[in-house]
Design a protein around this motif. Sequence first.
Motif, PDB file in Angstrom:
ATOM      1  N   LEU A   1       0.756  -1.380   0.073  1.00 16.39           N
ATOM      2  CA  LEU A   1       0.095  -0.244   0.408  1.00 16.39           C
ATOM      3  C   LEU A   1       0.762   1.379   0.132  1.00 16.39           C
ATOM      4  O   LEU A   1       0.106   2.394  -0.212  1.00 16.39           O
ATOM      5  CB  LEU A   1      -1.143  -0.290   0.339  1.00 16.39           C
ATOM      6  N   ASN A   2       2.480   1.152   0.354  1.00 17.38           N
ATOM      7  CA  ASN A   2       3.078   2.475   0.162  1.00 17.38           C
ATOM      8  C   ASN A   2       3.897   2.522  -0.775  1.00 17.38           C
ATOM      9  O   ASN A   2       4.539   2.573  -1.028  1.00 17.38           O
ATOM     10  CB  ASN A   2       3.641   2.246   1.771  1.00 17.38           C
ATOM     11  N   ARG A   3       3.153   1.477  -1.875  1.00 17.78           N
ATOM     12  CA  ARG A   3       3.894   2.215  -2.434  1.00 17.78           C
ATOM     13  C   ARG A   3       3.485   2.491  -3.692  1.00 17.78           C
ATOM     14  O   ARG A   3       2.125   2.426  -4.352  1.00 17.78           O
ATOM     15  CB  ARG A   3       4.379   0.316  -3.767  1.00 17.78           C
ATOM     16  N   PRO A   4       3.888   3.722  -5.149  1.00 11.32           N
ATOM     17  CA  PRO A   4       3.681   3.845  -6.073  1.00 11.32           C
ATOM     18  C   PRO A   4       3.131   3.000  -7.110  1.00 11.32           C
ATOM     19  O   PRO A   4       3.073   1.712  -7.428  1.00 11.32           O
ATOM     20  CB  PRO A   4       3.658   4.825  -7.155  1.00 11.32           C
ATOM     21  N   PRO A   5       0.880   2.973  -7.818  1.00 10.91           N
ATOM     22  CA  PRO A   5       0.729   2.377  -8.654  1.00 10.91           C
ATOM     23  C   PRO A   5       0.918   1.349  -9.909  1.00 10.91           C
ATOM     24  O   PRO A   5       1.099   0.854 -10.329  1.00 10.91           O
ATOM     25  CB  PRO A   5      -0.464   2.999  -9.019  1.00 10.91           C
ATOM     26  N   GLU A   6       2.159   2.559 -10.248  1.00 11.35           N
ATOM     27  CA  GLU A   6       2.244   2.498 -11.085  1.00 11.35           C
ATOM     28  C   GLU A   6       4.228   2.111 -11.141  1.00 11.35           C
ATOM     29  O   GLU A   6       4.797   1.112 -11.620  1.00 11.35           O
ATOM     30  CB  GLU A   6       2.859   4.098 -11.986  1.00 11.35           C
ATOM     31  N   ASN A   7       4.366   1.251 -10.012  1.00 10.72           N
ATOM     32  CA  ASN A   7       5.393   0.902  -9.304  1.00 10.72           C
ATOM     33  C   ASN A   7       6.801   1.296  -9.479  1.00 10.72           C
ATOM     34  O   ASN A   7       7.918   1.068  -9.726  1.00 10.72           O
ATOM     35  CB  ASN A   7       5.367  -0.874 -10.380  1.00 10.72           C
ATOM     36  N   THR A   8       7.044   2.785  -9.939  1.00 12.23           N
ATOM     37  CA  THR A   8       8.335   3.455  -9.822  1.00 12.23           C
ATOM     38  C   THR A   8       8.984   2.931  -8.428  1.00 12.23           C
ATOM     39  O   THR A   8       8.107   3.068  -7.438  1.00 12.23           O
ATOM     40  CB  THR A   8       8.050   4.656 -10.232  1.00 12.23           C
ATOM     41  N   ASN A   9      10.459   3.320  -8.903  1.00 11.28           N
ATOM     42  CA  ASN A   9      11.380   3.158  -7.643  1.00 11.28           C
ATOM     43  C   ASN A   9      11.442   4.108  -6.878  1.00 11.28           C
ATOM     44  O   ASN A   9      11.667   5.262  -6.946  1.00 11.28           O
ATOM     45  CB  ASN A   9      12.881   2.737  -7.624  1.00 11.28           C
ATOM     46  N   LEU A  10      10.804   4.747  -5.185  1.00  9.22           N
ATOM     47  CA  LEU A  10      11.161   5.881  -4.646  1.00  9.22           C
ATOM     48  C   LEU A  10      12.368   6.228  -4.842  1.00  9.22           C
ATOM     49  O   LEU A  10      12.832   7.007  -4.097  1.00  9.22           O
ATOM     50  CB  LEU A  10       9.867   5.824  -3.593  1.00  9.22           C
TER      51      LEU A  10
END
Length: 262
Positions: free
Chosen positions: A71-80
Motif C-alpha cells: 500500500l505504500n508503493r505507487p500504483p505504477e510501481n516506480t522506484n522511490l
Amino acid sequence: MDYQFKAGSIPLLVSMPHVGTDIPDDVAAAMTPAAVDKQDTDWHLVRLYEFLGEMGASTLSARWSRYVIDLNRPPENTNLYPGQDTTGLCPVDTFHREPLYREGHTPSEAEVQRRLAAYWKPYHDQLRAELDRLLALHGRVVLWDAHSIASVVPRFFEGKLPDLNFGTADGKSCAQGLSDAIVARALAQDQFSVAVNGRFKGGHITRHYGQPANNVHAIQLEMCQSTYMDEDAPYGYREDRAQQVQGVLKQMTQAAAAWGRA
C-alpha cells in the motif's frame, strides 16, 4: 473490510499501511513458507499507538499483508529510491531475498492490476476521503504514516538503523514548522537515536498525499522494532520496551496535532 478505520475529531490522521497479516486463500496457494511467516510485517503498531483513540486522532490500518500488495508503493510501481534496492508494488521476495512464490507462480501483470483494484484502491480511497473530511473541518490536516522495521536489514542498509527515522521527502511533504515541532520532541530525549530524511525519506503515501500548498502535511516515522518488540519469530511485543518509546510517540503525535490546530 479491507482495512480498519476510526474517524477522529482532531486534524491528525495516522496511517499504518504495513500492519496487515491476512493473505487471501487464492494468493496464499501460490506462495512459499517464507510468505506464511510474514516476517516483514510492521508488527504490533496498532497496539503501540493505542493512545491515539484518547487523543481523538483518526486511524487507518491495513488488513492485508504487504506481500499481497504494498500500500505504500505507487500504483505504477516506480522506484522511490532510484539506484537503490527496494521491494516493489507486488513483492516477489522478502527483505532477506527469500522467494515469496513457488516456481512458476509469480503474479502476472493482470494479477497485479487485479490486486490494485481489490486491495490497494480501497485503502487509498478511505485515506483520501478522511483527509478531505478533516481538511474541511479544520482547514489543514497532518498525515502521520506509521511504520516499523527490523533494526538490521543488510539488503537495504549497512549496520543498525537509527531508532526513529523521519521522512518528509526532503522537506517537500510538510511545512518545516511541523517537522521541527515533531523532531524537537524526539531530540529532547537521549534514549533513542534520531534521523531525518536519511535512509527513509517517506514512501508513496507521504510523498503523494503530502501537499503543503493544499494544507495537507505528511510525515513518515520508520521505527526500529527493537524499541518495542522482539525482532525474531514469534515477534513478541515487549511491554517493558514499548512503554518507554510510547511516551515519546505520544509527545510527538501531540505536537503534530497541536500544529494542525494552530
